[in-house]
Scaffold this motif. Structure first.
Motif, PDB file in Angstrom:
ATOM      1  N   ARG A  29      29.684  30.658  40.952  1.00 43.32           N
ATOM      2  CA  ARG A  29      30.035  30.844  39.650  1.00 43.32           C
ATOM      3  C   ARG A  29      31.336  31.713  39.606  1.00 43.32           C
ATOM      4  NH1 ARG A  29      25.997  34.653  38.581  1.00 43.32           N
ATOM      5  NH2 ARG A  29      26.894  36.822  37.936  1.00 43.32           N
ATOM      6  N   VAL A  30      32.327  31.687  38.589  1.00 38.03           N
ATOM      7  CA  VAL A  30      33.614  32.656  38.513  1.00 38.03           C
ATOM      8  C   VAL A  30      33.395  33.363  37.318  1.00 38.03           C
ATOM      9  CG1 VAL A  30      36.123  32.859  38.516  1.00 38.03           C
ATOM     10  CG2 VAL A  30      34.966  30.864  39.815  1.00 38.03           C
ATOM     11  N   ASP A  31      33.183  34.645  37.216  1.00 38.54           N
ATOM     12  CA  ASP A  31      33.248  35.408  35.944  1.00 38.54           C
ATOM     13  C   ASP A  31      34.516  36.151  35.853  1.00 38.54           C
ATOM     14  OD1 ASP A  31      30.369  34.993  35.952  1.00 38.54           O
ATOM     15  OD2 ASP A  31      29.827  36.898  36.734  1.00 38.54           O
ATOM     16  N   THR A  32      34.810  36.347  34.773  1.00 40.30           N
ATOM     17  CA  THR A  32      36.184  37.018  34.215  1.00 40.30           C
ATOM     18  C   THR A  32      35.911  38.370  33.737  1.00 40.30           C
ATOM     19  OG1 THR A  32      37.185  35.033  34.001  1.00 40.30           O
ATOM     20  CG2 THR A  32      38.104  37.002  33.064  1.00 40.30           C
ATOM     21  N   LEU A  33      36.060  39.588  34.312  1.00 43.39           N
ATOM     22  CA  LEU A  33      35.550  40.796  33.931  1.00 43.39           C
ATOM     23  C   LEU A  33      36.891  41.455  33.450  1.00 43.39           C
ATOM     24  CD1 LEU A  33      33.990  41.954  37.283  1.00 43.39           C
ATOM     25  CD2 LEU A  33      32.858  41.091  35.130  1.00 43.39           C
ATOM     26  N   THR A  34      36.387  42.650  32.448  1.00 44.43           N
ATOM     27  CA  THR A  34      37.486  43.616  32.082  1.00 44.43           C
ATOM     28  C   THR A  34      37.773  44.551  33.278  1.00 44.43           C
ATOM     29  OG1 THR A  34      35.682  45.054  30.989  1.00 44.43           O
ATOM     30  CG2 THR A  34      36.655  43.257  29.554  1.00 44.43           C
ATOM     31  N   MET A  35      39.103  44.824  33.477  1.00 47.49           N
ATOM     32  CA  MET A  35      39.375  46.075  34.430  1.00 47.49           C
ATOM     33  C   MET A  35      39.939  47.143  33.731  1.00 47.49           C
ATOM     34  SD  MET A  35      39.142  44.511  37.453  1.00 47.49           S
ATOM     35  CE  MET A  35      37.643  43.874  37.071  1.00 47.49           C
ATOM     36  N   PRO A  36      39.653  48.330  34.682  1.00 46.83           N
ATOM     37  CA  PRO A  36      40.310  49.556  34.111  1.00 46.83           C
ATOM     38  C   PRO A  36      41.572  49.506  33.953  1.00 46.83           C
ATOM     39  CG  PRO A  36      38.798  49.913  36.025  1.00 46.83           C
ATOM     40  CD  PRO A  36      38.838  48.449  35.897  1.00 46.83           C
ATOM     41  N   GLY A  37      42.117  50.270  32.875  1.00 45.02           N
ATOM     42  CA  GLY A  37      43.572  50.173  32.422  1.00 45.02           C
ATOM     43  C   GLY A  37      43.898  49.101  31.880  1.00 45.02           C
ATOM     44  N   GLY A  38      42.932  48.010  31.446  1.00 42.12           N
ATOM     45  CA  GLY A  38      43.204  46.890  30.817  1.00 42.12           C
ATOM     46  C   GLY A  38      43.485  45.523  31.781  1.00 42.12           C
ATOM     47  N   GLY A  39      43.491  44.601  30.997  1.00 42.59           N
ATOM     48  CA  GLY A  39      43.403  43.387  31.783  1.00 42.59           C
ATOM     49  C   GLY A  39      42.242  42.763  32.328  1.00 42.59           C
ATOM     50  N   THR A  40      42.190  41.734  32.961  1.00 39.18           N
ATOM     51  CA  THR A  40      40.985  41.001  33.535  1.00 39.18           C
ATOM     52  C   THR A  40      41.083  40.768  34.755  1.00 39.18           C
ATOM     53  OG1 THR A  40      41.520  38.574  32.523  1.00 39.18           O
ATOM     54  CG2 THR A  40      39.993  40.280  31.142  1.00 39.18           C
ATOM     55  N   ALA A  41      40.217  40.215  35.506  1.00 36.32           N
ATOM     56  CA  ALA A  41      40.219  39.757  36.880  1.00 36.32           C
ATOM     57  C   ALA A  41      39.048  38.678  37.203  1.00 36.32           C
ATOM     58  CB  ALA A  41      40.356  40.858  38.018  1.00 36.32           C
ATOM     59  N   ASP A  42      39.211  37.936  37.999  1.00 35.28           N
ATOM     60  CA  ASP A  42      37.962  36.693  38.220  1.00 35.28           C
ATOM     61  C   ASP A  42      37.244  37.462  39.387  1.00 35.28           C
ATOM     62  OD1 ASP A  42      38.679  35.269  36.414  1.00 35.28           O
ATOM     63  OD2 ASP A  42      39.750  33.954  37.344  1.00 35.28           O
ATOM     64  N   ARG A  43      36.104  37.219  39.398  1.00 33.60           N
ATOM     65  CA  ARG A  43      35.055  37.415  40.666  1.00 33.60           C
ATOM     66  C   ARG A  43      34.186  36.369  40.818  1.00 33.60           C
ATOM     67  NH1 ARG A  43      38.618  40.650  41.057  1.00 33.60           N
ATOM     68  NH2 ARG A  43      38.246  42.741  41.089  1.00 33.60           N
ATOM     69  N   GLU A  44      34.232  35.715  42.201  1.00 32.05           N
ATOM     70  CA  GLU A  44      33.461  34.602  42.496  1.00 32.05           C
ATOM     71  C   GLU A  44      31.976  35.165  43.001  1.00 32.05           C
ATOM     72  OE1 GLU A  44      35.911  32.984  45.812  1.00 32.05           O
ATOM     73  OE2 GLU A  44      37.522  32.173  44.268  1.00 32.05           O
ATOM     74  N   ILE A  45      31.195  34.525  42.551  1.00 29.32           N
ATOM     75  CA  ILE A  45      29.703  35.229  42.396  1.00 29.32           C
ATOM     76  C   ILE A  45      28.790  34.107  43.207  1.00 29.32           C
ATOM     77  CG2 ILE A  45      27.846  36.169  41.373  1.00 29.32           C
ATOM     78  CD1 ILE A  45      30.255  37.769  41.376  1.00 29.32           C
ATOM     79  N   CYS A  46      28.073  34.464  44.031  1.00 25.65           N
ATOM     80  CA  CYS A  46      27.004  33.695  44.650  1.00 25.65           C
ATOM     81  C   CYS A  46      25.901  33.782  44.281  1.00 25.65           C
ATOM     82  CB  CYS A  46      27.151  33.574  46.334  1.00 25.65           C
ATOM     83  SG  CYS A  46      26.051  32.587  47.289  1.00 25.65           S
ATOM     84  N   GLY A  47      25.398  33.124  43.578  1.00 25.30           N
ATOM     85  CA  GLY A  47      23.921  33.403  42.766  1.00 25.30           C
ATOM     86  C   GLY A  47      22.715  33.043  43.964  1.00 25.30           C
TER      87      GLY A  47
END
Length: 189
Positions: A29-47
Motif C-alpha cells: 500500500r501507499v500511505d500519505t503522512l503529515t510531515m514536520p513543518g507542514g506538507g505530506t509525503a508518501d510511504r510505500e508499506i509492505c504489510g
C-alpha cells in the motif's frame, strides 16, 4: 521534555492510504503522512504477517538450524526454524511450537521469549518473536511441501553458530539477532 515542534515530537498522521497489491504473503500500500513543518509525503508499506523464530538448544548445547533457498537473494541461507503467525487466534508461542515440529521434527519442554525484532521498519510491518526452546525431543517431521521439502536441517555447537554469525556464514538477520541475543541471555543466567 521536548517542546512542540522540537525533533521527535511531530504526530505523524495517515491522511490517505491506497492498496496496491494483496498477495498470499505480502500486501502493498501507499500511505500519505503529515510531515514536520507542514506538507505530506508518501510511504510505500509492505504489510506482512508477524512471525516467530526458534533458537532450539539441545542438552549438548547444539543449536538446530535450517538451510533453505531464498529466491529474493538467490542463496541458500542458514536460518532459525521459523514461520508466519498466519493462523487466526494462535498465540506466537504456539506458532513457534508448530513451526519447530514442522521444520525440524523437534518438540521442546521449555520455552522462553528471547527478543522481538522488527527486521525492516522503514517499509515493512513484520515483527518477529524469537524464542529459546530447550528440553528437546525428536517427534518426527511431517511430510514437507514446496521449499520445505528441500530444506536441510543440521545441528551445530552453539559457540560455532555464534562464530558463524561473526564471520559471515550466517547472514539471515533474524538468525543473527536471535543467536546473539540468546548468547547474551545465556551469559546472564
Amino acid at each position: 521534555m521536548a517542546e512542540d515542534g522540537a525533533p521527535g515530537t511531530h504526530d505523524y498522521r495517515t491522511v490517505a492510504s491506497r492498496d496496491i497489491f494483496d498477495g498470499r504473503v505480502v500486501r502493498l500500500r501507499v500511505d500519505t503522512l503529515t510531515m514536520p513543518g507542514g506538507g505530506t509525503a508518501d510511504r510505500e508499506i509492505c504489510g506482512h504477517d508477524n512471525a516467530v523464530a526458534v533458537v532450539a538448544l539441545d542438552a549438548e548445547n547444539h543449536i538446530t538450524l535450517v538451510r533453505q533457498y531464498r529466491h529474493a537473494v538467490g542463496e541458500r541461507l542458514w536460518e532459525l526454524p521459523a514461520g508466519l503467525c498466519d493462523v487466526d487466534g494462535e498465540e506466537p508461542t504456539e506458532t513457534a511450537r508448530r513451526e519447530l515440529v514442522e521444520e525440524t521434527g523437534l518438540e521442546a519442554d521449555r520455552w522462553r521469549p528471547v527478543i522481538e525484532v522488527v527486521p525492516s521498519p522503514g517499509f515493512c510491518t513484520e515483527r518477529v518473536h524469537v524464542y529459546l526452546a530447550t528440553g528437546l525431543r525428536e517427534v518426527g517431521r511431517p511430510e514437507a511441501q514446496h521449499e520445505e521439502a528441500d530444506m536441510e536441517v543440521a545441528r551445530m555447537p552453539f559457540a560455532e553458530a555464534v562464530e558463524a554469525v561473526l564471520d559471515g556464514r550466517i547472514i539471515n538477520g533474524i538468525a543473527v539477532a536471535g543467536i546473539l541475543a540468546t548468547r547474551a541471555v545465556i551469559e546472564r543466567s
